[in-house]
Design a protein around this motif. Structure first.
Motif, PDB file in Angstrom:
ATOM      1  N   VAL A 168       6.509   6.463 -17.003  1.00 50.41           N
ATOM      2  CA  VAL A 168       7.193   7.733 -16.758  1.00 50.41           C
ATOM      3  C   VAL A 168       7.814   7.727 -15.365  1.00 50.41           C
ATOM      4  CG1 VAL A 168       6.898  10.234 -16.646  1.00 50.41           C
ATOM      5  CG2 VAL A 168       5.561   8.908 -18.279  1.00 50.41           C
ATOM      6  N   GLU A 169       9.045   8.183 -15.296  1.00 51.74           N
ATOM      7  CA  GLU A 169       9.736   8.264 -14.014  1.00 51.74           C
ATOM      8  C   GLU A 169       9.891   9.714 -13.595  1.00 51.74           C
ATOM      9  OE1 GLU A 169      13.200   5.906 -13.540  1.00 51.74           O
ATOM     10  OE2 GLU A 169      12.389   4.246 -14.708  1.00 51.74           O
ATOM     11  N   LYS A 206       6.522   8.760   3.422  1.00 55.70           N
ATOM     12  CA  LYS A 206       6.806   7.334   3.350  1.00 55.70           C
ATOM     13  C   LYS A 206       5.613   6.594   3.929  1.00 55.70           C
ATOM     14  CE  LYS A 206      10.283   3.971   4.158  1.00 55.70           C
ATOM     15  NZ  LYS A 206      11.666   3.720   4.165  1.00 55.70           N
ATOM     16  N   SER A 207       5.130   5.625   3.155  1.00 54.56           N
ATOM     17  CA  SER A 207       3.990   4.819   3.573  1.00 54.56           C
ATOM     18  C   SER A 207       4.406   3.360   3.476  1.00 54.56           C
ATOM     19  CB  SER A 207       2.797   5.112   2.660  1.00 54.56           C
ATOM     20  OG  SER A 207       1.729   4.257   2.965  1.00 54.56           O
ATOM     21  N   ASP A 208       4.525   2.692   4.608  1.00 53.25           N
ATOM     22  CA  ASP A 208       5.036   1.321   4.665  1.00 53.25           C
ATOM     23  C   ASP A 208       6.430   1.289   4.026  1.00 53.25           C
ATOM     24  OD1 ASP A 208       2.698   0.407   5.928  1.00 53.25           O
ATOM     25  OD2 ASP A 208       1.702   0.165   3.994  1.00 53.25           O
ATOM     26  N   ASP A 209       6.598   0.522   2.963  1.00 54.36           N
ATOM     27  CA  ASP A 209       7.896   0.447   2.283  1.00 54.36           C
ATOM     28  C   ASP A 209       7.946   1.329   1.051  1.00 54.36           C
ATOM     29  OD1 ASP A 209       8.919  -1.334   4.128  1.00 54.36           O
ATOM     30  OD2 ASP A 209       8.238  -3.094   3.010  1.00 54.36           O
ATOM     31  N   ASP A 210       6.871   2.081   0.801  1.00 56.81           N
ATOM     32  CA  ASP A 210       6.792   2.909  -0.398  1.00 56.81           C
ATOM     33  C   ASP A 210       7.042   4.377  -0.077  1.00 56.81           C
ATOM     34  OD1 ASP A 210       6.062   0.711  -1.993  1.00 56.81           O
ATOM     35  OD2 ASP A 210       3.979   0.910  -1.367  1.00 56.81           O
ATOM     36  N   VAL A 211       7.664   5.051  -1.023  1.00 54.39           N
ATOM     37  CA  VAL A 211       7.867   6.493  -0.921  1.00 54.39           C
ATOM     38  C   VAL A 211       6.916   7.151  -1.911  1.00 54.39           C
ATOM     39  CG1 VAL A 211       9.486   8.396  -1.243  1.00 54.39           C
ATOM     40  CG2 VAL A 211      10.271   6.243  -0.244  1.00 54.39           C
ATOM     41  N   LEU A 212       6.031   7.981  -1.388  1.00 51.74           N
ATOM     42  CA  LEU A 212       5.091   8.716  -2.228  1.00 51.74           C
ATOM     43  C   LEU A 212       5.556  10.151  -2.346  1.00 51.74           C
ATOM     44  CD1 LEU A 212       1.653   7.477  -0.834  1.00 51.74           C
ATOM     45  CD2 LEU A 212       2.822   6.725  -2.895  1.00 51.74           C
ATOM     46  N   GLN A 213       5.606  10.634  -3.567  1.00 51.28           N
ATOM     47  CA  GLN A 213       5.980  12.027  -3.799  1.00 51.28           C
ATOM     48  C   GLN A 213       4.989  12.610  -4.783  1.00 51.28           C
ATOM     49  OE1 GLN A 213      10.015  12.746  -5.022  1.00 51.28           O
ATOM     50  NE2 GLN A 213       9.718  14.951  -5.078  1.00 51.28           N
ATOM     51  N   LEU A 232       1.139  15.439  -9.875  1.00 52.07           N
ATOM     52  CA  LEU A 232       1.597  14.167 -10.436  1.00 52.07           C
ATOM     53  C   LEU A 232       2.126  13.344  -9.272  1.00 52.07           C
ATOM     54  CD1 LEU A 232       2.351  16.517 -12.693  1.00 52.07           C
ATOM     55  CD2 LEU A 232       3.273  14.567 -13.859  1.00 52.07           C
ATOM     56  N   LEU A 233       1.534  12.176  -9.043  1.00 49.23           N
ATOM     57  CA  LEU A 233       1.906  11.334  -7.916  1.00 49.23           C
ATOM     58  C   LEU A 233       2.848  10.228  -8.373  1.00 49.23           C
ATOM     59  CD1 LEU A 233       1.559  10.624  -4.910  1.00 49.23           C
ATOM     60  CD2 LEU A 233      -0.371   9.177  -5.592  1.00 49.23           C
ATOM     61  N   PHE A 234       3.983  10.144  -7.685  1.00 47.89           N
ATOM     62  CA  PHE A 234       4.986   9.124  -7.978  1.00 47.89           C
ATOM     63  C   PHE A 234       5.088   8.183  -6.792  1.00 47.89           C
ATOM     64  CE2 PHE A 234       6.031  12.732 -10.557  1.00 47.89           C
ATOM     65  CZ  PHE A 234       6.415  12.177 -11.769  1.00 47.89           C
ATOM     66  N   GLU A 235       5.108   6.895  -7.088  1.00 42.76           N
ATOM     67  CA  GLU A 235       5.314   5.885  -6.062  1.00 42.76           C
ATOM     68  C   GLU A 235       6.645   5.211  -6.365  1.00 42.76           C
ATOM     69  OE1 GLU A 235       2.911   2.200  -3.983  1.00 42.76           O
ATOM     70  OE2 GLU A 235       2.186   3.017  -5.869  1.00 42.76           O
ATOM     71  N   ASN A 236       7.596   5.393  -5.470  1.00 42.02           N
ATOM     72  CA  ASN A 236       8.953   4.877  -5.656  1.00 42.02           C
ATOM     73  C   ASN A 236       9.559   5.346  -6.982  1.00 42.02           C
ATOM     74  OD1 ASN A 236       8.801   3.471  -3.177  1.00 42.02           O
ATOM     75  ND2 ASN A 236       7.747   1.790  -4.190  1.00 42.02           N
ATOM     76  N   GLY A 237       9.300   6.602  -7.326  1.00 37.32           N
ATOM     77  CA  GLY A 237       9.891   7.204  -8.508  1.00 37.32           C
ATOM     78  C   GLY A 237       9.159   6.961  -9.813  1.00 37.32           C
ATOM     79  N   LYS A 238       8.067   6.207  -9.790  1.00 35.75           N
ATOM     80  CA  LYS A 238       7.282   5.912 -10.998  1.00 35.75           C
ATOM     81  C   LYS A 238       5.947   6.648 -10.919  1.00 35.75           C
ATOM     82  CE  LYS A 238       9.680   2.274 -12.695  1.00 35.75           C
ATOM     83  NZ  LYS A 238      10.478   2.382 -13.844  1.00 35.75           N
ATOM     84  N   LEU A 239       5.567   7.271 -12.028  1.00 32.97           N
ATOM     85  CA  LEU A 239       4.293   7.981 -12.090  1.00 32.97           C
ATOM     86  C   LEU A 239       3.153   6.980 -12.037  1.00 32.97           C
ATOM     87  CD1 LEU A 239       2.786  10.700 -12.523  1.00 32.97           C
ATOM     88  CD2 LEU A 239       2.878  10.208 -14.967  1.00 32.97           C
ATOM     89  N   VAL A 240       2.225   7.191 -11.089  1.00 32.59           N
ATOM     90  CA  VAL A 240       1.095   6.281 -10.962  1.00 32.59           C
ATOM     91  C   VAL A 240      -0.236   6.963 -11.280  1.00 32.59           C
ATOM     92  CG1 VAL A 240       2.148   4.605  -9.409  1.00 32.59           C
ATOM     93  CG2 VAL A 240       1.080   6.626  -8.453  1.00 32.59           C
ATOM     94  N   ILE A 241      -0.348   8.251 -10.989  1.00 31.07           N
ATOM     95  CA  ILE A 241      -1.613   8.937 -11.208  1.00 31.07           C
ATOM     96  C   ILE A 241      -1.363  10.436 -11.230  1.00 31.07           C
ATOM     97  CG2 ILE A 241      -2.288   9.120  -8.776  1.00 31.07           C
ATOM     98  CD1 ILE A 241      -5.080   8.151  -9.632  1.00 31.07           C
ATOM     99  N   TRP A 242      -2.199  11.178 -11.938  1.00 32.74           N
ATOM    100  CA  TRP A 242      -2.053  12.631 -11.992  1.00 32.74           C
ATOM    101  C   TRP A 242      -3.428  13.270 -12.059  1.00 32.74           C
ATOM    102  CZ3 TRP A 242      -0.781   9.216 -15.732  1.00 32.74           C
ATOM    103  CH2 TRP A 242      -1.424   9.313 -16.945  1.00 32.74           C
ATOM    104  N   LYS A 277      -1.642   6.058  -0.500  1.00 31.37           N
ATOM    105  CA  LYS A 277      -1.383   4.966  -1.429  1.00 31.37           C
ATOM    106  C   LYS A 277      -1.321   5.516  -2.842  1.00 31.37           C
ATOM    107  CE  LYS A 277      -5.999   3.566  -0.312  1.00 31.37           C
ATOM    108  NZ  LYS A 277      -6.836   2.532   0.127  1.00 31.37           N
ATOM    109  N   GLY A 278      -0.539   4.839  -3.685  1.00 26.17           N
ATOM    110  CA  GLY A 278      -0.310   5.284  -5.038  1.00 26.17           C
ATOM    111  C   GLY A 278      -1.477   5.095  -5.981  1.00 26.17           C
ATOM    112  N   SER A 279      -2.408   4.243  -5.661  1.00 27.46           N
ATOM    113  CA  SER A 279      -3.578   4.066  -6.533  1.00 27.46           C
ATOM    114  C   SER A 279      -4.840   4.041  -5.686  1.00 27.46           C
ATOM    115  CB  SER A 279      -3.439   2.777  -7.344  1.00 27.46           C
ATOM    116  OG  SER A 279      -3.252   1.686  -6.467  1.00 27.46           O
ATOM    117  N   LEU A 280      -5.935   4.408  -6.296  1.00 26.18           N
ATOM    118  CA  LEU A 280      -7.202   4.473  -5.558  1.00 26.18           C
ATOM    119  C   LEU A 280      -7.839   3.122  -5.398  1.00 26.18           C
ATOM    120  CD1 LEU A 280      -8.656   7.684  -7.186  1.00 26.18           C
ATOM    121  CD2 LEU A 280      -7.736   7.433  -4.895  1.00 26.18           C
TER     122      LEU A 280
END
Length: 130
Positions: free
Chosen positions: A56-57, A75-82, A105-115, A127-130
């Motif tokens: 999911v994007e 922004k965390s390092d080269d990743d954008v967390l939203q 809903l957490l997106f890392e670089n536009g991709k859903l990683v966790i909710w 970070k996008g994952s635990l």
């Protein structure tokens, strides 16, 4: 005479059934036009249908659920967390949507990683994952 009336009734019911089927199958729900109770239920149903293997994007979520109730980006390092929050349960009927009334809903670089609750923890850790 009775046969002709019966034919009109059957024809009317058939047209009505066809119209209902068209609306149910092709009318897209618009969250911005819903009352808050319906939107809350719509958001909850959509989020419950998410699965770990789905790709999911952010754009897809925004298109389906509309504008989020709350959103944060960093922004965390080269990743954008939203992290975007959609209201899924009423806690206090005060007219103000708070984070505890929403599902994140957490997106890392536009991709859903966790909710869910773990999305907030992951976002705070940066970070996008635990």
């Amino acid at each position: 005479m009775i046969k002709k009336v019966l034919q009109y009734i059957i024809l009317g019911l058939a047209v009505y059934a066809a119209m209902v089927m068209l609306v149910v199958n092709f009318y897209k729900d618009d969250p911005s036009a819903m009352i808050w109770q319906d939107r809350e239920a719509f958001n909850k149903r959509f989020i419950e249908k998410l699965s770990v293997d789905s790709d999911v994007e952010l754009e897809e979520v925004l298109e389906t659920l509309g504008s989020p109730d709350l959103t944060y980006v960093k922004k965390s390092d080269d990743d954008v967390l939203q992290i975007v929050f959609y209201r899924t349960q009423l806690v206090k009927p005060d007219g103000i949507t708070t984070q505890d009334e929403c599902t994140g809903l957490l997106f890392e670089n536009g991709k859903l990683v966790i909710w869910g609750p773990s999305a907030i923890v992951a976002y705070e850790k940066g970070k996008g994952s635990l």
